[in-house]
Enzyme design. Structure first.
Site, PDB file in Angstrom:
ATOM      1  N   SER A   1       0.812  -1.219   0.000  1.00 24.33           N
ATOM      2  CA  SER A   1       0.000   0.000   0.000  1.00 24.33           C
ATOM      3  C   SER A   1       0.843   1.266   0.000  1.00 24.33           C
ATOM      4  CB  SER A   1      -0.941   0.011   1.201  1.00 24.33           C
ATOM      5  OG  SER A   1      -0.198   0.130   2.406  1.00 24.33           O
TER       6      SER A   1
ATOM      7  N   LYS B   1       0.995   3.982   6.854  1.00 24.02           N
ATOM      8  CA  LYS B   1       0.471   4.880   5.826  1.00 24.02           C
ATOM      9  C   LYS B   1       1.155   6.242   5.979  1.00 24.02           C
ATOM     10  CE  LYS B   1      -2.822   1.849   4.820  1.00 24.02           C
ATOM     11  NZ  LYS B   1      -2.774   1.013   3.599  1.00 24.02           N
TER      12      LYS B   1
END
Length: 662
Positions: free
Chosen positions: A63, A199
């Protein structure tokens, strides 16, 4: 001229003595002992760090690619030599769980057959090079007969899957300060407190965040407040730009068949020299001119995004084998080549699973994995040899038909920025480009800000580069009007990068085109598109291309005729007027995080309420109490598997890939 030979571009290769059977010498024994001692010390330090200050984590998914890697294939292109990575997350924990179930003696015959099919189907058997766009096989076993001629079946290497990056996380940094926007942070996933996620932090407490046109906008949570774009600091921009094309990786096989170079002389005056270097081309673009008046026309070298597809590779390979064009003529072939818009293509995502072939799909990358969003924010990087300190050098980036230009006077080193239709915008700065010599120059237009680097040093236009920022609403007459443009007089976004010269004497080499991260505007209740062959869901930033759309003025936009039409056919570009705006409130005690690999990131955009195991109890936000720390460095990349005197030593790190997390 040899190609660049830095670890960024070239994978370390074992020497002959490493590959062949060589008896370990006393020095190699010492080296092995020292290595083992270092590993033991590293484990001890890791234990101490974990206990008191820091902790090591393994990245499970992609991701955050390409900044951070989950389980992946580390590949060197068989044609152009470019090193890239492709996700192999399907060969990770889920596959291991199926293998464990398969070993259970109570599994029925029918369950066993299904498990074996799922295990085989999860294998990543092919991917795509981001430079030359050839589809590459990663396996040699159990492949069907009659593979397409576009695929190189003679130089296939069984590519192993490597574990994700091992990162060091500072667990206590946020005990002394607040997290900052654009930091890479680690936190406990709200749907499962035992899972660590990583993230990039984009939204802060007390603001409302908007994702639009690939960028991040914020405003205070108060009535009448306006959204303003959030600009990444220049050092973040430089670290986060992703490669689109590099002239060091143009394969000779395409060129020999007649495929055009992506950089070409658009107006006359440039001389292009092309030589062979192994399987690639070495390109030098020279401009030599006498002094020209200030109003003389600029000579432009321009980049076009010319992407070979499977059919083009079939033609090139057959030409290499037979010396002739099969099923077409050279003229017919070249007449069908069209420049495209630059998209958010990420080679990490462009994989083919064995399940695709098992389901009778072709050995072809799914269309949506080639990038479905037009990227407006671009950059250019190059080496320039200035032969004489005279004339001008210009760097030009096109966004939505507008030219954003940096003009450098090579006699004084003065750089001046300009934007189409904005004569009042003319910030200046001093650069070292006022004498003959070799320089590394980078120019970028990202987040409504122009940035210039010379020899990796930022050239500020005003304090903190604030003079180089602009208002996109003023430039485009409303940000929503920023869609691709082209015409007979100006190719615009179909030739989005240019290098110009006037009255100068210089040579450019190692030209690279770069793009910014594009954040897809999506939310949990949006209906995803379905992939053509795998059926997997993905999100788009604009109205469904299979459906007709209607603009606010009543204009009807017909559906697309084929998947990739939007990126090469200007008649379809009004569909970009339907790009979505998604707003997300971030209350006190909350943060908003997103993945750099936006097309394949389960982040705050897609979190939803409910009791689903993958859901967030509260909604699209990260509770501040779940924050673990900030990512510091990749301290243990995957092993290259060999050291002098030993064929393999699992766990021996690739030091060249150790890096600070940006």
């Amino acid at each position: 001229m040899a190609k660049k030979n830095s670890p960024k571009y070239r994978s370390p290769q074992p020497t002959r003595s490493t590959r062949e059977e060589v008896a370990p010498s006393s020095s190699s024994t010492v080296a092995m002992r020292e290595t083992i001692e270092s590993i033991v010390i590293a484990f001890v330090l890791a234990f101490l760090f974990r206990t008191f200050q820091a902790e090591a984590f393994v990245i499970p998914t992609g991701s955050m690619s390409p900044s951070l890697l989950g389980q992946h294939k580390d590949v060197k292109c068989s044609e152009c030599g470019y090193r890239f990575r492709t996700t192999a997350s399907t060969e990770g924990e889920d596959r291991d769980a199926r293998l464990a179930r398969l070993r259970n003696p109570t599994v029925t015959h029918q369950e066993r057959m299904q498990l074996e099919r799922e295990i085989a189907g999860a294998e990543v058997i092919a991917g795509m090079c981001p430079m030359c766009r050839q589809t590459m096989l990663y396996r040699t076993d159990d492949l069907p007969r009659g593979l397409p001629a576009s695929v190189d079946t003679e130089n296939v290497v069984d590519e192993p899957s490597y574990p994700g990056d091992r990162i060091l996380v500072n667990k206590y940094s946020f005990g002394f300060r607040d997290p900052e926007r654009w930091e890479v942070v680690v936190f406990k996933f709200p749907g499962n407190g035992e899972m660590n996620y990583i993230k990039r932090l984009v939204g802060l407490p007390g603001e409302e965040l908007q994702v639009y046109q690939g960028d991040i906008f914020v405003r205070p949570q108060e009535e009448g407040a306006e959204y303003k774009i959030e600009r990444k600091p220049p050092h973040k921009v430089k670290a986060m730009l992703q490669p689109v094309h590099d002239t060091d990786y143009d394969p000779q096989i395409l060129h020999n068949a007649g495929w055009p170079l992506r950089w070409s002389d658009a107006t006359g005056g440039w001389q292009t020299e092309v030589e062979s270097d192994d399987s690639n081309l070495v390109q030098r673009h020279k401009f030599v001119s006498t002094d020209a008046p200030a109003d003389a026309p600029v000579s432009w070298l321009r980049y076009q995004h010319l992407l070979p597809d499977d059919n083009d590779w079939t033609i090139a390979r057959r030409f290499a084998d037979r010396g002739e064009y099969v099923g077409t003529t050279k003229e017919q072939w070249l007449a069908g080549i069209r420049p495209q818009l630059i998209t958010d293509f990420n080679p990490y995502n462009a994989r083919i699973l064995r399940a695709q072939l098992m389901n009778r799909g072709p050995l072809q990358i799914e269309p949506h994995l080639l990038g479905m969003e037009w990227v407006m924010d671009l950059g250019v990087l190059m080496d320039v040899e200035i032969h004489e300190a005279r004339g001008e050098l210009l760097l030009d980036l096109v966004e939505a038909g507008k030219h954003f230009t940096c003009q450098i006077d090579l006699r004084t080193g003065k750089a001046t920025l300009s934007i189409d239709g904005m004569p009042e915008f003319a910030p200046t700065a001093e650069t070292p480009l006022s004498e003959a010599g070799e320089f590394r120059i980078q120019f970028a237009n990202v987040d409504d800000q122009l940035m210039l680097w010379v020899n990796d040093e930022l050239i500020p236009f005003g304090e903190s580069n604030e003079s180089a920022t602009y208002n996109a609403d003023q430039v485009f007459g409303g940000r929503e009007n920023a869609i691709p443009q082209t015409s007979e007089d100006d190719p615009g976004d179909l030739a989005p990068v240019g290098i110009g010269a006037r009255g100068a004497s210089l040579t450019t080499t190692h030209l690279e085109v770069l793009r910014d991260i594009y954040y897809i505007s999506a939310r949990a209740n949006d209906e995803p598109m379905r992939a053509k062959w795998s059926g997997l869901g993905y999100h788009l930033d604009y109205d469904h291309p299979d459906d007709a759309a209607e603009l606010s003025d009543g204009t009807r936009i017909p559906p697309l005729s084929y998947e990739r039409q939007l990126f090469s056919d200007p008649s379809t570009w009004p569909r970009f007027l339907t790009r979505h705006k998604r707003n997300f409130p971030v209350d006190e005690g909350q943060y908003f995080v997103m993945g750099d690999n936006s097309p394949e990131s389960l982040d705050c955009r897609l979190w939803k309420r409910g009791n689903d195991p993958n859901a967030v109890p509260g909604g699209a936000y990260l509770d501040a109490r779940l924050m673990t720390g900030d990512a510091v460095s990749v301290f243990w990349p995957h092993s290259w598997g060999s050291i002098p005197g030993l064929k393999k030593l699992p766990g021996f790190p690739n030091f060249w890939d150790m890096r600070i997390v940006r």
